[in-house]
Write a protein that holds these residues in place. Structure first.
Motif, PDB file in Angstrom:
ATOM      1  N   SER A 191       0.828  -1.206   0.000  1.00  0.00           N
ATOM      2  CA  SER A 191       0.000   0.000   0.000  1.00  0.00           C
ATOM      3  C   SER A 191       0.865   1.261   0.000  1.00  0.00           C
ATOM      4  O   SER A 191       0.529   2.260  -0.654  1.00  0.00           O
ATOM      5  N   ALA A 284      -3.676   3.103   3.200  1.00  0.00           N
ATOM      6  CA  ALA A 284      -4.715   2.302   2.526  1.00  0.00           C
ATOM      7  C   ALA A 284      -6.103   2.801   2.912  1.00  0.00           C
ATOM      8  O   ALA A 284      -7.041   2.763   2.110  1.00  0.00           O
ATOM      9  N   PHE A 334      -7.386  -2.933  -2.041  1.00  0.00           N
ATOM     10  CA  PHE A 334      -6.819  -2.903  -0.686  1.00  0.00           C
ATOM     11  C   PHE A 334      -7.571  -3.881   0.222  1.00  0.00           C
ATOM     12  O   PHE A 334      -6.965  -4.601   1.018  1.00  0.00           O
TER      13      PHE A 334
END
Ligand code: NZQ
Ligand code: ZN
Length: 385
Positions: A191, A284, A334
């Motif tokens: 991320s 994220a 994510f």
């Protein structure tokens, strides 16, 4: 395209077994070295023993700064500066992730500086000199191995700031040294890497096709390899590709000639200054909400992102619908890899929202894609709860 000067002096030494080149480097840099490392992962993996014995075989006296925290503390940096001054250290070797490298950079610029090293983070001063620094990277994430950024937390004032410090002289990246990175840290690294690309991709600078395609290539390569590396943490090629993406995402290649943003990083730093959460986890959560808050500033950039990176089919859809589908794709990705999606995942509520918004904007509005005031930041944080 804007004017630019590009200079990156770090020697990147990449691949299996490349640690052996450390001896040659040690002989060039001096006989007293401070090795900087974290909470013990390098002892468990055996990397510590290998590194120390290579340095000793090269004739080095090896001193140590262990225990660098994730989100490294100013107090730890100051301990390192003391050791270097007392022992006449010639150079520093950071062995670990971004936190270890950032702390080592702070020590490197702090030693020759007469004032408080925090001056470099609170924008009071710029470093003029540094001890030489080498790194052995163990985690794909920050890009610190090939840039001169460093992020340090002043726990007493609950401030976390990035400073411009010093480039590593060399960095050794062996993908096998990342095999032991736990699943959560692997996810945070992914991320973080993607977020670095986002910060430099969402720009209003016109006519930057090469920078745009570089950025998209990094994102696609990370997306292709993310699930592979999570399924098999010892997949050498998947680890290698993610590791190289991490370096390329933040070594100065992407922002040449481009106005970049970096607001989301400032917001995340404010959150982790108070709650000490992992950097990649915070990103994220916040990034998709930043995207929803700002996409109307340049819908075309977001539609391109949706189509090129996330394969959104634009047929029969408005530009706005395509842009929003791209943002939803980021969020879904994510979630699919197991990253946190809400601040509530870290038990963060709205009680310190305003404080975080102020901390994210200590020098005035942040970002360039859309300039964000503390009120804007508070709204993005509210969307992230
Ligand atoms: O401390 P040890 O025991 O080494 O364990 C670490 C730590 O707990 C562990 N780890 C690292 N490599 C491992 C491993 N565990 C097993 N096997 C390995 N091979 O992972 C944990 C997290 O490490 P950390 O260094 O904190 O992670 P990361 O590389 O993500 O660095 C985060 C820090 O970098 C800053 C962040 O704000 C945060 O403070 N950033 C630095 C940047 C820069 N210098 O350019 C840019 C970034 O945007 C970022 O802000
Ligand atoms: Zn980052």
């Amino acid at each position: 395209m804007n004017n630019f000067v590009y200079h990156n002096p770090t020697e990147l030494i990449f691949g299996k077994g490349q640690l052996s080149l450390l001896q040659e480097k040690a002989k060039q840099l001096g006989s007293t070295v401070l090795i900087v490392y974290g909470g013990g992962s390098i002892k468990r993996s055996g990397l510590y023993d290998k590194t120390v014995s290579l340095l000793q075989d090269a004739g080095c006296r090896v001193l140590e700064l262990p225990g660098v925290e994730p989100n490294p503390r100013l107090s730890t940096v100051k301990k390192g500066i003391e050791i270097c001054r007392q022992e006449g250290v010639d150079w520093i070797l950071a062995v670990g992730g971004g936190s270890v490298i950032d702390a080592a950079k702070a020590v490197a610029v702090g030693v020759p500086y007469e004032g408080d090293v925090w001056d470099f983070y609170s924008r009071v001063a710029q470093p003029q000199a540094a001890l030489p620094l080498g790194t052995v990277l163990t985690l794909a994430a920050t890009g610190s191995e090939m840039n001169r950024g460093s992020v340090v937390t002043n726990w007493e004032t609950q401030e976390k700031h990035g400073g411009t410090t010093t480039f590593p002289t060399f960095s050794i990246l062996d993908p096998e040294n990342t095999f032991t990175v736990p699943r959560d840290q692997t996810i945070y690294g992914i991320s973080d890497i993607m977020s670095h690309v986002f910060e430099q991709y969402f720009s209003h600078t016109p006519e930057i096709p090469l920078q745009t395609r570089f950025a998209e290539s990094i994102l696609k390569t990370v997306i292709e390899n993310a699930e592979r590396v999570l399924e098999n943490p010892e997949d050498y090629d998947a680890r290698a590709n993610i590791l190289y993406c991490g370096t390329m995402a933040l070594n100065g290649t992407l922002p040449v000639g481009v106005e970049t943003d970096w607001a989301t990083h400032s917001i995340e730093h404010a959150v982790s200054a108070i709650y000490d959460i992992p950097h990649g986890g915070g990103l994220a959560i916040i990034f998709p909400n930043w995207m929803r808050y700002v996409y109307r500033e340049n819908v075309a950039r977001f539609t391109r992102f949706a189509v090129e990176v996330w394969n959104v089919d634009p047929t029969g859809k408005s530009d706005e619908e395509v842009a929003l589908e791209g943002i939803a794709a980021v969020e879904a990705f994510f979630a699919r890899i197991g990253a946190p999606t809400r601040l509530a995942d870290y038990q963060i509520g709205d009680d310190k929202l305003q404080v975080m918004a102020e901390k994210a904007t200590p020098f005035g509005p942040i970002g360039s894609f859309k300039k964000l005031t503390s009120e804007d930041v508070a709204e993005i944080l509210r969307m992230s709860l």
